[in-house]
Design a protein around this motif. Structure first.
Motif, PDB file in Angstrom:
ATOM      1  N   ASP A  56       0.854  -1.184   0.000  1.00  0.00           N
ATOM      2  CA  ASP A  56       0.000   0.000   0.000  1.00  0.00           C
ATOM      3  C   ASP A  56       0.897   1.244   0.000  1.00  0.00           C
ATOM      4  O   ASP A  56       1.218   1.800   1.048  1.00  0.00           O
ATOM      5  CB  ASP A  56      -0.924  -0.019   1.220  1.00  0.00           C
ATOM      6  CG  ASP A  56      -1.965   1.081   1.213  1.00  0.00           C
ATOM      7  OD1 ASP A  56      -1.794   2.074   0.474  1.00  0.00           O
ATOM      8  OD2 ASP A  56      -2.963   0.945   1.958  1.00  0.00           O
ATOM      9  N   SER A  57       1.293   1.661  -1.191  1.00  0.00           N
ATOM     10  CA  SER A  57       2.241   2.777  -1.336  1.00  0.00           C
ATOM     11  C   SER A  57       1.720   4.076  -0.748  1.00  0.00           C
ATOM     12  O   SER A  57       2.484   4.847  -0.164  1.00  0.00           O
ATOM     13  CB  SER A  57       2.590   2.988  -2.814  1.00  0.00           C
ATOM     14  OG  SER A  57       3.206   1.840  -3.336  1.00  0.00           O
ATOM     15  N   VAL A  91       9.074  12.435   0.212  1.00  0.00           N
ATOM     16  CA  VAL A  91       7.747  11.808   0.184  1.00  0.00           C
ATOM     17  C   VAL A  91       7.030  12.181  -1.112  1.00  0.00           C
ATOM     18  O   VAL A  91       6.421  11.329  -1.764  1.00  0.00           O
ATOM     19  CB  VAL A  91       6.918  12.209   1.424  1.00  0.00           C
ATOM     20  CG1 VAL A  91       5.521  11.594   1.358  1.00  0.00           C
ATOM     21  CG2 VAL A  91       7.632  11.801   2.712  1.00  0.00           C
ATOM     22  N   THR A  92       7.130  13.446  -1.513  1.00  0.00           N
ATOM     23  CA  THR A  92       6.534  13.879  -2.779  1.00  0.00           C
ATOM     24  C   THR A  92       7.163  13.121  -3.944  1.00  0.00           C
ATOM     25  O   THR A  92       6.462  12.640  -4.839  1.00  0.00           O
ATOM     26  CB  THR A  92       6.714  15.399  -2.966  1.00  0.00           C
ATOM     27  OG1 THR A  92       6.041  16.071  -1.908  1.00  0.00           O
ATOM     28  CG2 THR A  92       6.173  15.871  -4.300  1.00  0.00           C
ATOM     29  N   GLY A  93       8.475  12.997  -3.933  1.00  0.00           N
ATOM     30  CA  GLY A  93       9.165  12.252  -4.986  1.00  0.00           C
ATOM     31  C   GLY A  93       8.720  10.807  -5.039  1.00  0.00           C
ATOM     32  O   GLY A  93       8.508  10.248  -6.123  1.00  0.00           O
ATOM     33  N   TYR A  94       8.543  10.198  -3.877  1.00  0.00           N
ATOM     34  CA  TYR A  94       8.097   8.806  -3.819  1.00  0.00           C
ATOM     35  C   TYR A  94       6.696   8.663  -4.421  1.00  0.00           C
ATOM     36  O   TYR A  94       6.439   7.750  -5.215  1.00  0.00           O
ATOM     37  CB  TYR A  94       8.121   8.303  -2.368  1.00  0.00           C
ATOM     38  CG  TYR A  94       7.510   6.939  -2.216  1.00  0.00           C
ATOM     39  CD1 TYR A  94       8.188   5.804  -2.644  1.00  0.00           C
ATOM     40  CD2 TYR A  94       6.244   6.782  -1.667  1.00  0.00           C
ATOM     41  CE1 TYR A  94       7.627   4.547  -2.531  1.00  0.00           C
ATOM     42  CE2 TYR A  94       5.672   5.530  -1.544  1.00  0.00           C
ATOM     43  CZ  TYR A  94       6.360   4.417  -1.979  1.00  0.00           C
ATOM     44  OH  TYR A  94       5.788   3.174  -1.870  1.00  0.00           O
ATOM     45  N   LEU A  95       5.780   9.559  -4.038  1.00  0.00           N
ATOM     46  CA  LEU A  95       4.420   9.486  -4.573  1.00  0.00           C
ATOM     47  C   LEU A  95       4.419   9.641  -6.091  1.00  0.00           C
ATOM     48  O   LEU A  95       3.726   8.910  -6.802  1.00  0.00           O
ATOM     49  CB  LEU A  95       3.541  10.547  -3.919  1.00  0.00           C
ATOM     50  CG  LEU A  95       3.163  10.275  -2.462  1.00  0.00           C
ATOM     51  CD1 LEU A  95       2.614  11.527  -1.800  1.00  0.00           C
ATOM     52  CD2 LEU A  95       2.151   9.129  -2.376  1.00  0.00           C
ATOM     53  N   LYS A  96       5.216  10.592  -6.595  1.00  0.00           N
ATOM     54  CA  LYS A  96       5.295  10.797  -8.047  1.00  0.00           C
ATOM     55  C   LYS A  96       5.884   9.573  -8.739  1.00  0.00           C
ATOM     56  O   LYS A  96       5.421   9.166  -9.803  1.00  0.00           O
ATOM     57  CB  LYS A  96       6.099  12.055  -8.367  1.00  0.00           C
ATOM     58  CG  LYS A  96       5.349  13.330  -7.992  1.00  0.00           C
ATOM     59  CD  LYS A  96       6.132  14.575  -8.350  1.00  0.00           C
ATOM     60  CE  LYS A  96       5.302  15.817  -8.066  1.00  0.00           C
ATOM     61  NZ  LYS A  96       5.926  17.033  -8.578  1.00  0.00           N
ATOM     62  N   LEU A  97       6.900   8.979  -8.139  1.00  0.00           N
ATOM     63  CA  LEU A  97       7.501   7.770  -8.679  1.00  0.00           C
ATOM     64  C   LEU A  97       6.462   6.657  -8.809  1.00  0.00           C
ATOM     65  O   LEU A  97       6.458   5.908  -9.784  1.00  0.00           O
ATOM     66  CB  LEU A  97       8.649   7.304  -7.769  1.00  0.00           C
ATOM     67  CG  LEU A  97       9.319   5.979  -8.119  1.00  0.00           C
ATOM     68  CD1 LEU A  97      10.160   6.126  -9.382  1.00  0.00           C
ATOM     69  CD2 LEU A  97      10.176   5.496  -6.955  1.00  0.00           C
ATOM     70  N   ALA A 148      13.359  11.053  -9.445  1.00  0.00           N
ATOM     71  CA  ALA A 148      12.117  11.626  -8.917  1.00  0.00           C
ATOM     72  C   ALA A 148      12.379  12.560  -7.737  1.00  0.00           C
ATOM     73  O   ALA A 148      11.843  13.675  -7.691  1.00  0.00           O
ATOM     74  CB  ALA A 148      11.155  10.512  -8.508  1.00  0.00           C
ATOM     75  N   VAL A 149      13.201  12.125  -6.789  1.00  0.00           N
ATOM     76  CA  VAL A 149      13.415  12.965  -5.608  1.00  0.00           C
ATOM     77  C   VAL A 149      14.267  14.190  -5.926  1.00  0.00           C
ATOM     78  O   VAL A 149      13.992  15.281  -5.405  1.00  0.00           O
ATOM     79  CB  VAL A 149      13.982  12.170  -4.401  1.00  0.00           C
ATOM     80  CG1 VAL A 149      13.004  11.101  -3.939  1.00  0.00           C
ATOM     81  CG2 VAL A 149      15.341  11.580  -4.676  1.00  0.00           C
ATOM     82  N   THR A 150      15.264  14.045  -6.784  1.00  0.00           N
ATOM     83  CA  THR A 150      16.092  15.213  -7.097  1.00  0.00           C
ATOM     84  C   THR A 150      15.278  16.256  -7.871  1.00  0.00           C
ATOM     85  O   THR A 150      15.473  17.459  -7.677  1.00  0.00           O
ATOM     86  CB  THR A 150      17.369  14.837  -7.865  1.00  0.00           C
ATOM     87  OG1 THR A 150      17.040  14.104  -9.033  1.00  0.00           O
ATOM     88  CG2 THR A 150      18.319  14.028  -6.984  1.00  0.00           C
TER      89      THR A 150
END
Length: 183
Positions: A56-57, A91-97, A148-150
């Motif tokens: 559950d991402s 966290v934003t980068g992870y969600l976008k990924l 994504a995170v960078t």
């Protein structure tokens, strides 16, 4: 030193040497806040929870945001520089990924809770990359995470400082010099 200048983030994909570098920097008297992801995975596995990147991402991201906000508050009570093994923008980068929407509060947290302008980025490093019980991503996913995170940190106006692909001691010297902490 203004508070946000004291909060130093290390980011990048998994398996790029961030945590090893931070552990080595602690030996030089610097304080650190732990990475949310690994701790959450360990806790969720121990309790049979589903808030895992492979289950559950979205729930995993919610827990990471909560963990990172608490770490930020705890760091405010510490003196001097504090090193963060990832920060709220991760966290934003992870969600976008993951191709998931980024909730408004997650955007707001990344804008409101700021870190030092210079963010250290550990680039993908195939020679040291390995998987383990918590790190199930392959190298391609680790590289996509890095990208994504960078991208998120750059969009938020942070200056990305690429760590050299070098032994830990050389990376420590690089960071200490960049932070004005060489001894």
């Amino acid at each position: 030193m203004p508070q946000i200048d004291r909060f130093v983030v290390f980011t990048g994909g998994p398996g790029s040497g961030k945590s090893t570098l931070i552990a080595a920097l602690v030996a030089h008297g610097l304080r650190t806040m732990p990475e949310a992801g690994r701790a959450i995975i360990q806790d969720q596995v121990a309790i049979g929870g589903e808030a895992l990147p492979w289950s559950d991402s979205a729930a995993f991201a919610d827990l990471m945001l909560s963990f990172d906000l608490r770490s930020y508050r705890e760091a405010q009570a510490l003196p001097g520089l504090v090193l963060f093994d990832r920060g709220i923008p991760d966290v934003t980068g992870y969600l976008k990924l993951c191709g998931l929407p980024v909730p408004g509060p997650t955007h707001r947290a990344a804008e409101l809770y700021r870190y030092r302008r210079q963010v250290f980025v550990a680039p993908p490093w195939p020679a040291i990359f390995h998987q383990d019980a918590e790190r199930k991503q392959d190298l391609a996913e680790a590289e996509a995470t890095h990208d994504a995170v960078t991208k998120v940190y750059a969009e938020l106006g942070y200056e990305l400082v690429k760590l050299p692909l070098a032994p830990v001691a050389a990376r420590v010297a690089f960071v200490l010099q960049a932070l004005g902490q060489e001894r």
